[in-house]
Design a protein around this motif. Structure first.
Motif, short mmCIF file in Angstrom:
data_model
loop_
_atom_site.label_atom_id
_atom_site.label_comp_id
_atom_site.label_asym_id
_atom_site.label_seq_id
_atom_site.Cartn_x
_atom_site.Cartn_y
_atom_site.Cartn_z
N PHE A 184 -9.65 8.47 -3.45
CA PHE A 184 -8.35 8.53 -4.09
C PHE A 184 -8.18 9.88 -4.79
O PHE A 184 -7.15 10.54 -4.65
CB PHE A 184 -8.18 7.39 -5.10
N GLN A 185 -9.19 10.30 -5.54
CA GLN A 185 -9.13 11.58 -6.24
C GLN A 185 -9.04 12.75 -5.26
O GLN A 185 -8.29 13.70 -5.48
CB GLN A 185 -10.33 11.73 -7.16
N ILE A 186 -9.80 12.66 -4.18
CA ILE A 186 -9.75 13.71 -3.14
C ILE A 186 -8.35 13.75 -2.52
O ILE A 186 -7.77 14.82 -2.33
CB ILE A 186 -10.83 13.49 -2.07
N ALA A 187 -7.81 12.58 -2.18
CA ALA A 187 -6.48 12.52 -1.57
C ALA A 187 -5.43 13.11 -2.50
O ALA A 187 -4.58 13.90 -2.07
CB ALA A 187 -6.12 11.07 -1.23
N GLU A 188 -5.51 12.76 -3.77
CA GLU A 188 -4.56 13.29 -4.75
C GLU A 188 -4.67 14.81 -4.85
O GLU A 188 -3.66 15.52 -4.84
CB GLU A 188 -4.83 12.63 -6.11
N LYS A 189 -5.89 15.31 -4.89
CA LYS A 189 -6.13 16.76 -4.97
C LYS A 189 -5.56 17.48 -3.74
O LYS A 189 -4.91 18.52 -3.87
CB LYS A 189 -7.64 16.98 -5.09
N ILE A 190 -5.80 16.94 -2.57
CA ILE A 190 -5.33 17.56 -1.33
C ILE A 190 -3.80 17.52 -1.26
O ILE A 190 -3.16 18.53 -0.90
CB ILE A 190 -5.97 16.88 -0.09
N LEU A 191 -3.21 16.39 -1.63
CA LEU A 191 -1.74 16.30 -1.61
C LEU A 191 -1.11 17.26 -2.62
O LEU A 191 -0.04 17.80 -2.37
CB LEU A 191 -1.30 14.87 -1.85
N MET A 192 -1.78 17.48 -3.72
CA MET A 192 -1.28 18.46 -4.70
C MET A 192 -1.40 19.87 -4.12
O MET A 192 -0.49 20.69 -4.29
CB MET A 192 -2.05 18.35 -6.01
N LYS A 193 -2.49 20.15 -3.43
CA LYS A 193 -2.69 21.48 -2.84
C LYS A 193 -1.56 21.82 -1.87
O LYS A 193 -1.09 22.95 -1.83
CB LYS A 193 -4.04 21.53 -2.12
N PHE A 194 -1.13 20.84 -1.09
CA PHE A 194 -0.08 21.08 -0.10
C PHE A 194 1.33 20.89 -0.66
O PHE A 194 2.30 21.01 0.06
CB PHE A 194 -0.28 20.18 1.13
N GLY A 195 1.42 20.57 -1.95
CA GLY A 195 2.72 20.45 -2.59
C GLY A 195 3.46 19.16 -2.32
O GLY A 195 4.63 19.05 -2.64
N TYR B 24 -0.62 12.68 6.68
CA TYR B 24 -1.94 12.13 7.00
C TYR B 24 -2.76 13.11 7.84
O TYR B 24 -3.93 13.32 7.58
CB TYR B 24 -1.81 10.79 7.74
N ALA B 25 -2.12 13.70 8.83
CA ALA B 25 -2.84 14.64 9.71
C ALA B 25 -3.31 15.88 8.94
O ALA B 25 -4.46 16.30 9.08
CB ALA B 25 -1.94 15.04 10.87
N THR B 26 -2.43 16.45 8.15
CA THR B 26 -2.77 17.65 7.39
C THR B 26 -3.86 17.36 6.37
O THR B 26 -4.82 18.13 6.23
CB THR B 26 -1.51 18.19 6.67
N GLU C 128 -10.40 4.64 5.33
CA GLU C 128 -10.30 4.44 3.88
C GLU C 128 -9.55 5.60 3.23
O GLU C 128 -8.77 5.41 2.31
CB GLU C 128 -11.67 4.27 3.24
N PHE C 129 -9.78 6.81 3.73
CA PHE C 129 -9.07 7.97 3.21
C PHE C 129 -7.57 7.80 3.41
O PHE C 129 -6.78 8.08 2.50
CB PHE C 129 -9.57 9.25 3.89
N HIS C 130 -7.15 7.31 4.56
CA HIS C 130 -5.73 7.07 4.83
C HIS C 130 -5.18 5.99 3.91
O HIS C 130 -4.03 6.09 3.45
CB HIS C 130 -5.51 6.72 6.29
N ARG C 131 -5.99 4.97 3.61
CA ARG C 131 -5.55 3.95 2.65
C ARG C 131 -5.30 4.57 1.28
O ARG C 131 -4.36 4.23 0.59
CB ARG C 131 -6.60 2.85 2.52
N ILE D 83 -4.56 7.77 0.66
CA ILE D 83 -3.35 8.60 0.73
C ILE D 83 -2.13 7.71 0.52
O ILE D 83 -1.23 8.04 -0.26
CB ILE D 83 -3.24 9.35 2.08
N HIS D 84 -2.12 6.58 1.21
CA HIS D 84 -1.01 5.63 1.08
C HIS D 84 -0.89 5.18 -0.38
O HIS D 84 0.22 5.12 -0.93
CB HIS D 84 -1.23 4.43 2.00
N ARG D 85 -2.01 4.89 -1.00
CA ARG D 85 -2.02 4.45 -2.41
C ARG D 85 -1.46 5.54 -3.32
O ARG D 85 -0.65 5.26 -4.21
CB ARG D 85 -3.44 4.08 -2.81
N VAL D 86 -1.87 6.79 -3.10
CA VAL D 86 -1.35 7.91 -3.90
C VAL D 86 0.16 8.00 -3.75
O VAL D 86 0.89 8.11 -4.75
CB VAL D 86 -2.01 9.25 -3.51
N LEU D 87 0.64 7.93 -2.52
CA LEU D 87 2.08 8.03 -2.28
C LEU D 87 2.84 6.85 -2.88
O LEU D 87 3.95 7.03 -3.39
CB LEU D 87 2.35 8.14 -0.78
N GLN D 88 2.25 5.67 -2.86
CA GLN D 88 2.89 4.49 -3.43
C GLN D 88 2.93 4.56 -4.95
O GLN D 88 3.89 4.11 -5.57
CB GLN D 88 2.17 3.21 -3.00
N GLU D 89 1.89 5.13 -5.56
CA GLU D 89 1.80 5.18 -7.01
C GLU D 89 2.50 6.39 -7.62
O GLU D 89 2.65 6.47 -8.83
CB GLU D 89 0.32 5.17 -7.45
#
Length: 98
Positions: free
Chosen positions: A15-26, A50-52, A69-72, A74-80
């Motif tokens: 979850f923390q990694i997904a949040e960090k990556i999504l922040m990096k890409f804006g 998801y692909a990026t 699990e990583f995709h789950r 990412i979905h959780r980050v986007l939902q929250e």
């Protein structure tokens, strides 16, 4: 350590990694003033997100192989994370307007 605890720790880490990556890409942003407030900043096709993010995970964290699990997570980050069309935190935007 129990299996459930290990799984929970892995989910939290991803979850923390997904949040960090999504922040990096804006895709999501964090308010400069309200550090605990994150919001969706860019509207992007979810399949592209998801692909990026997965490609970035492979580069930065090659030991992480649980992509499902990583995709789950990412979905959780986007939902929250609230979606907004604002270019900044809605709280700050409201303060500036007042």
């Amino acid at each position: 350590m129990s299996v459930a605890k290990q799984q929970s720790e892995q989910e939290d880490e991803l979850f923390q990694i997904a949040e960090k990556i999504l922040m990096k890409f804006g895709v999501i942003a964090c308010c400069d003033i309200h550090e605990d407030f994150r919001y969706q900043n860019i509207r992007m096709d979810e399949s592209h997100i998801y692909a990026t993010a997965t490609e970035e995970l492979k580069k930065q964290y090659p030991a992480q192989k649980n992509f499902k699990e990583f995709h789950r997570q990412i979905h959780r980050v986007l939902q929250e994370t609230p979606a907004t069309s604002a270019e900044q935190c809605p709280y700050c935007e409201k303060l500036w307007k007042e």
